[in-house]
Design a protein around this motif. Structure first.
Motif: not given
Length: 248
Positions: A57, A61, A73
């Motif tokens: 992630r 991001e 995000s």
């Protein structure tokens, strides 16, 4: 994978062949192997799922933020949740949707990474240390939704002539046409090949059918002076070299 001449269903290989590696990984021989078992001939990835998802992630991001994608995000979290991992996100968006800026960006990143590590024509394939080949095959095939068969065609000095996808199948199998592979090898003047395919299930352990059709290709190739150096299977959990595992 199945031999194109077979009509029966695949059977799974002897469970004794299946070996999950959870020890520390290091680079040796082909690529990642257990530090306490350097001759395994394959690698299984066993990171912490929570740490892996968080890292994925964060990377996504940063990428989306640099491309000025709105709410990076949230979008990164949604993508990892949908696909399961960063590599699966990239593979799942390998064909760009020009109407979707996120898809277009991810396709560009995927193709750039694939091209950067793709073995180039006339590159020497070092059979005792082919980490770059494993990384290329893993990135390009490990997370494909269906089975795909690729062949690296080599000359007599083990230099790459051509890398081609020769067949695609279903989620559980892809046909291998020995005659077509060998015909293509003769057209290219290739004297050796490295076969590769993926297992969408994630488990790279070869089935009985995988081993059977590889041996058939080796026998047919021998009559034409074309060697099958190896058959590499990749999945999201890792990879297996049939040669180093003594399946062939």
């Amino acid at each position: 994978m199945r031999d194109a001449s077979d009509t029966g269903a695949d059977t799974s290989s002897d469970p004794a062949h299946s070996r999950a590696i959870t020890a520390r990984l290091r680079y040796s021989d082909w690529n990642m192997v257990a530090a306490d078992d350097p001759d395994i001939g394959g690698g299984y990835l066993a990171p912490s799922p929570a740490c892996e998802a968080l890292r994925d992630r964060q990377i996504l991001e940063q990428l989306l933020s640099a491309a000025q994608i709105a709410d990076p995000s949230r979008r990164a979290g949604e993508l990892v949740h949908q696909y399961g991992s960063l590599s699966a996100v990239l593979a799942g968006n390998r064909e760009a949707d020009r109407d979707d800026p996120v898809s277009f960006l991810l396709a560009a990143v995927y193709q750039t990474l694939l091209e950067a590590i793709r073995p180039k024509p006339c590159d020497r394939i070092c059979l005792s240390s082919a980490r770059n080949v494993i990384e290329y095959l893993f990135l390009g095939m490990a997370n494909l939704p269906v089975e795909e068969v690729r062949v690296l065609f080599l000359n007599s000095r083990n230099k790459l002539i051509k890398d081609e996808a020769v067949a695609r199948g279903s989620i559980s199998e892809a046909p291998i046409y020995s005659r077509e592979i060998l015909r293509r090898a003769l057209e290219l003047g290739s004297t050796a090949v490295i076969l590769a395919h993926n297992h969408p299930s994630g488990d790279p352990e070869p089935s009985d059918s995988d081993i059977h059709c590889t041996k058939r290709l080796m026998m047919a190739g021998h009559e034409l002076g074309i060697s099958v150096h190896d058959h590499i299977i990749v999945g999201s959990a890792g990879w297996v070299s049939m040669k180093n595992c003594h399946h062939i």
